[in-house]
Design a protein around this motif. Structure first.
Motif, mmCIF file in Angstrom:
data_model
loop_
_atom_site.group_PDB
_atom_site.id
_atom_site.type_symbol
_atom_site.label_atom_id
_atom_site.label_comp_id
_atom_site.label_asym_id
_atom_site.label_seq_id
_atom_site.Cartn_x
_atom_site.Cartn_y
_atom_site.Cartn_z
ATOM 1 N N GLN A 248 2.372 -0.153 -5.186
ATOM 2 C CA GLN A 248 1.729 0.393 -3.995
ATOM 3 C C GLN A 248 1.538 1.897 -4.114
ATOM 4 O O GLN A 248 0.463 2.442 -3.802
ATOM 5 C CB GLN A 248 2.570 0.062 -2.760
ATOM 6 N N ILE B 294 7.080 -3.721 -6.997
ATOM 7 C CA ILE B 294 6.164 -3.877 -5.858
ATOM 8 C C ILE B 294 5.947 -2.530 -5.183
ATOM 9 O O ILE B 294 4.813 -2.140 -4.842
ATOM 10 C CB ILE B 294 6.717 -4.913 -4.861
ATOM 11 N N LEU B 295 7.034 -1.784 -4.993
ATOM 12 C CA LEU B 295 6.928 -0.461 -4.387
ATOM 13 C C LEU B 295 6.123 0.494 -5.266
ATOM 14 O O LEU B 295 5.243 1.221 -4.779
ATOM 15 C CB LEU B 295 8.332 0.098 -4.141
ATOM 16 N N VAL C 187 -2.239 -1.770 -7.393
ATOM 17 C CA VAL C 187 -2.666 -2.958 -6.644
ATOM 18 C C VAL C 187 -4.180 -2.974 -6.479
ATOM 19 O O VAL C 187 -4.849 -3.990 -6.718
ATOM 20 C CB VAL C 187 -1.971 -3.003 -5.271
ATOM 21 N N TYR C 188 -4.737 -1.838 -6.104
ATOM 22 C CA TYR C 188 -6.183 -1.757 -5.863
ATOM 23 C C TYR C 188 -6.960 -1.782 -7.186
ATOM 24 O O TYR C 188 -8.045 -2.358 -7.264
ATOM 25 C CB TYR C 188 -6.505 -0.498 -5.072
#
Length: 327
Positions: A197, A193-194, A202-203
């Motif tokens: 980002q 998750i880190l 994510v984008y």
């Protein structure tokens, strides 16, 4: 070793998981490994947690709590393993990826011999040397050579090898394999998750053209379920087989995957002979399998041969890989 229900189930799950992951990474071109592997580890942790609470698997809460810090290096190696594996599998054909994966055994055997101050015989050393040598020959004869794919494959093999060494040298933690995997899943979710980002995955994933497509979502769900099911199947099989028998099972499963891939390949216009090899499987005390290859008779007919018995060796395997393999 006769294949029974659990062994056949393990083979099916391995092949299905490998092809499903390859489909998402290469066919659909979902090149965001932090998102893909984060999803798989999240589903895996939830399924293991559910099975634990329902009493289907045995996981000790006290053991998890006592090893929560000491197992962090193993969890980070696991993250490197799955991340680099996704990168490599997205760039390399399945047969090449599986053959390169075998080089991790060199790292395992070498590190364990050094740690335990054991001597390695010349025969076993030459058997191990065939793994990196075959990887070099494979890369040299690849007409569609992608350096990125081979670099990620080497990083993947390095992480796999060091992780296995860490497992064998840290048995004082008294964790079962499922407890180790549960910790791996938990730490992987947080780490990925880190990284998602920080890397901007994510984008990028939000703009993926097949994000709402049924085939993409169903494939992602299938890959996550197959991954944790494969782990449960491997634990079940290991409980019924010796380490040598399990190593042989994995070897046969990998070759079944390779042959299945070659059979389904649509374009095989140019052949690259990777091996016509009598394979003598010798059992190693620490690492599993050592290979003795007799590279001979390179002028093989352009067809895929079957595995047949050889009176002088355990198996006689002739493998012909395609230079152009479509996914």
């Amino acid at each position: 070793m006769w294949f029974k229900g659990p062994e056949l189930g393990f083979c099916f799950l391995f092949i299905a998981s490998c092809f499903t992951n390859k489909y998402v990474l290469s066919q659909l071109k979902f090149t965001y490994p932090t998102i893909f592997q984060g999803w798989q580890t999240l589903v895996g942790s939830l399924l293991l947690l559910t099975a634990w609470k329902l009493g289907r698997v045995e996981i000790r809460k006290n053991a998890l709590w006592s090893a929560k810090v000491s197992w962090i290096p193993g969890a980070l190696l696991f993250v490197g393993n799955i991340y680099a594996g996704s990168r490599a599998l997205s760039k390399l054909p399945i047969p090449f990826f599986l053959l390169l994966q075998n080089t991790s055994e060199v790292i395992v055997t070498t590190c364990l011999k050094i740690a335990r101050k054991e001597k390695l015989s010349w025969l076993k050393f030459l058997g191990m040397f065939m793994f990196p040598l075959s990887a070099v020959i494979l890369a040299y004869n690849d007409s569609q050579f992608d350096p990125g794919g081979y670099i990620w494959a080497m990083i993947h093999s390095l992480c796999v090898g060091i992780y296995k060494v860490f497992q064998k040298l840290t048995k004082s933690y008294s964790l079962t394999e499922l407890e180790e995997q549960f910790l791996n899943y938990l730490y992987s979710v947080l780490t990925l998750i880190l990284l998602a980002q920080l890397s901007g995955d994510v984008y990028g994933a939000l703009e993926f053209p097949f994000l709402n497509a049924y085939r993409f979502r169903s494939s992602c769900c299938a890959s996550a379920i197959l991954g944790v099911s494969l782990k449960l199947a491997s634990v079940n099989v290991k409980s019924n087989l010796s380490s040598e028998q399990y190593g042989t099972l994995r070897l046969v499963t990998k070759y079944a995957t390779i042959l299945h891939k070659l059979r389904k390949a649509k374009k095989m216009s140019s052949y690259c002979v990777v091996g016509r090899v009598p394979v003598s499987l010798k059992l190693l005390h620490s690492s599993g399998l050592a290979w003795k290859r007799n590279m001979s008779g390179m002028n093989a007919p352009q067809e895929i041969r079957h595995v047949q018995k050889d009176p002088h060796t355990n198996f006689h395997i002739e493998i012909i890989l395609s230079r152009y393999i479509t996914v």
